[in-house]
Scaffold this active site. Structure first.
Site, PDB file in Angstrom:
ATOM      1  CD  GLU A 288      -2.982   0.499   2.134  1.00 13.69           C
ATOM      2  OE1 GLU A 288      -3.561  -0.681   1.947  1.00 13.69           O
ATOM      3  OE2 GLU A 288      -4.062   1.682   3.036  1.00 13.69           O
ATOM      4  CG  HIS A 314       7.750 -29.554   1.111  1.00 14.84           C
ATOM      5  ND1 HIS A 314       8.228 -30.528   0.744  1.00 14.84           N
ATOM      6  CD2 HIS A 314       8.252 -29.276   2.141  1.00 14.84           C
ATOM      7  CE1 HIS A 314       9.768 -31.011   1.679  1.00 14.84           C
ATOM      8  NE2 HIS A 314       9.037 -29.905   2.432  1.00 14.84           N
ATOM      9  CE  LYS A 427     -11.181   2.498   4.215  1.00 16.19           C
ATOM     10  NZ  LYS A 427     -10.313   3.543   4.965  1.00 16.19           N
TER      11      LYS A 427
HETATM   12  O1  PA5 Z   1      -3.202   1.830   5.801  1.00 13.76           O
HETATM   13  C1  PA5 Z   1      -4.358   2.271   6.036  1.00 13.76           C
HETATM   14  O2  PA5 Z   1      -4.303   3.472   5.434  1.00 13.76           O
HETATM   15  C2  PA5 Z   1      -4.646   1.610   5.614  1.00 13.76           C
HETATM   16  O3  PA5 Z   1      -5.116   0.174   5.214  1.00 13.76           O
HETATM   17  C3  PA5 Z   1      -6.187   1.818   6.721  1.00 13.76           C
HETATM   18  O4  PA5 Z   1      -5.475   1.636   7.828  1.00 13.76           O
HETATM   19  C4  PA5 Z   1      -7.775   1.535   6.633  1.00 13.76           C
HETATM   20  O5  PA5 Z   1      -7.494   1.332   5.484  1.00 13.76           O
HETATM   21  C5  PA5 Z   1      -8.313   0.962   7.788  1.00 13.76           C
HETATM   22  O6  PA5 Z   1      -8.802   2.580   7.461  1.00 13.76           O
HETATM   23  P1  PA5 Z   1      -9.212   3.478   9.046  1.00 13.76           P
HETATM   24  O7  PA5 Z   1      -8.336   2.880   9.859  1.00 13.76           O
HETATM   25  O8  PA5 Z   1      -9.503   4.895   8.759  1.00 13.76           O
HETATM   26  O9  PA5 Z   1     -10.841   2.595   9.355  1.00 13.76           O
END
Ligand code: PA5
Length: 464
Positions: A288, A314, A427
């Site tokens: 990410e 394996h 989202k």
């Molecule tokens: O790293 C990030 O920003 C995302 O993976 C969020 O952690 C994830 O989408 C959850 O978001 P939130 O904490 O706003 O619910």
């Protein structure tokens, strides 16, 4: 601080002199990569100094962690269980540390479960099996606008109301942005207990904030030691020159295999109980943070893959050895595991007699070295990391190490490692599909596009 910490980083198998495949880094390439890493670290440090990024400050939040520990102690007196609701960066770090110290029950504290999925077949049974009269529910969302966590929260509130009547609010805690978002609004309007996540710390960099610290402290994990380990790594990073600096050396090597000699896949092979969840945490961090478009539109990134030693030797290693040379490998293990059991001396077929009368760990270690040897023979670039122990200080240092490596690689790649436009888009589409009022145009567009696509569906049904 830092007493007893031990890490071994071995980069020898990315050096040209040790790799026969032409995939290794020459001394010149390594020197240039280290200079790039230094510059990348300076750029990240400038963003930190301006207040834009906040994760480097977390290890120094000593007062905050003490307060969290005191609150966690109260929770331990009042409850038996804690159920965390959250997803992505709001969940994976907690799971990684909990497993890293030995899993649920390894420390004296609340029985901690992290629910990071809305699959009804998993979530409803999980709620049903929780004793809601003695469960604290911690809903974690930095933005407050994540559909999954909002849905989980409202279902959990129902369950809390049924079990606890008017006292249900005593069981609920929110962890969210200090100012904005739906969760913050709810905390204000409903007077829920809440903990703030620093505004300049995003989900996947937030494990050392209340996001990870509160549940972990409640489960009996020493969050003070977790932060002490992270502080130790921060100091090592700040003080060491590039050639002896694990963060800069790693950023140099990995950015080389992302940008100069691009390997589209980065595989972690973990050897040791508790490292699997760490690999999940890293997978999100790497994917990410670094899977992005540059300002000119060119895509960069590296697909993070996970394999568990020895099990996946394996299943996956054949591909890694003889398949496309499109991967860089990181092997990770504990220096010493905890169990010392031996294999019995007698009872082996003659061909297997070498296994008898020695620690099972000898075999495990040989598998680690043997798999590295096999991939090395195939000419694959390999980094090897050994972690002194599965305790809080080592885990805190390790988490912080990877956060810095990721931040520096992001700067070298010319992308923003701290945003996630792709996730946000997903989202938004989800909220639109669920009927969000302001998103009706987006919903129509999406449904029209889906309807207009050429069909390629096969469904088979039958009786047997
Ligand atoms: O790293 C990030 O920003 C995302 O993976 C969020 O952690 C994830 O989408 C959850 O978001 P939130 O904490 O706003 O619910």
């Amino acid at each position: 601080m830092g007493k007893g910490l031990d890490f071994r980083f071995d980069f020898s198998l990315v050096r040209e002199s040790n790799l026969r495949s032409g995939e290794g880094m020459t001394a010149g390439q390594l020197g240039r990569a280290l200079r790039r890493a230094e510059k990348g670290a300076l750029a990240a440090a400038r963003r930190h100094a301006s207040g834009e990024i906040g994760f480097p400050d977390l290890p120094f939040m000593v007062k905050e962690v003490r307060r969290i520990s005191r609150d966690a102690a109260k929770l331990r007196r009042r409850f038996t269980h804690m159920l965390v609701l959250g997803i992505g960066g709001s969940a994976l770090g907690t799971k990684a540390v909990l497993e890293g110290v030995g899993g649920p029950g390894a420390r004296k504290g609340l029985a901690l479960t992290v629910a990071d999925n809305v699959d009804p077949d998993g979530f409803f049974p999980l709620l049903r099996t929780h004793p809601m009269k003695s469960t604290a529910v911690v809903a974690i969302s930095k933005s407050g606008g994540t559909a999954e966590t909002n849905a989980q929260l409202s279902i959990a509130i129902d369950a809390l109301k049924k079990a606890n009547g008017r006292k249900w609010k005593d069981h609920l805690i929110l962890v969210t942005d200090p100012e904005k978002g739906i969760f913050r609004r709810m905390a204000r309007e409903e007077s829920f207990r809440s903990f703030p996540v620093p505004p300049n710390v995003g989900g996947r960099f937030s494990v050392l904030s209340p996001v990870g610290l509160l549940p972990l402290a409640a489960a009996g994990v020493s969050t003070e030691r977790l932060l002490a380990g992270a502080r130790w790594m921060e100091t090592a990073f700040r003080k060491r020159k590039p050639e002896e600096n694990p963060v800069l050396f790693s950023a140099a090597v990995y950015s080389h295999y992302m940008l100069v000699n691009p390997k589209p896949v980065h595989v972690w092979l973990t050897y040791g109980q508790g490292l699997e969840r760490m690999a999940e945490w890293w997978q999100q961090l790497w994917a990410e943070s670094l899977g992005k478009k540059r300002p000119d539109g060119t895509p960069v990134g590296q697909t993070p893959a996970r394999a568990v030693g020895v099990t996946d030797q394996h299943s996956q290693v054949q591909l890694y050895q003889d398949g496309p040379p499109d991967k860089v490998f990181t092997f990770i293990k504990w220096m010493k595991g905890s169990e010392r059991g031996d294999v019995p001396r007698a009872g082996f077929a003659p061909e297997m007699a070498m296994l008898g009368g020695r620690p099972l760990r000898d075999l495990f270690d040989a598998e680690f070295d043997g798999t590295i040897g096999a991939l090395w023979n195939a000419g694959r670039p390999i980094v090897r990391i050994e972690i002194g122990a599965g305790d809080e200080a080592h885990l805190g240092a390790f988490l912080h190490f990877w956060e810095w490596v990721t931040a520096v690689v992001g700067e070298i790649a010319g992308i923003d490692a701290f945003d996630q436009p792709g996730v946000e888009e997903g989202k938004r589409i989800t909220r639109a599909l669920m009927g969000e009022k302001e998103s009706s145009v987006r919903r129509e567009q999406f449904l029209r596009a889906m309807k207009g696509r050429a069909s390629a569906e096969i469904r088979i049904r039958g009786d047997v």
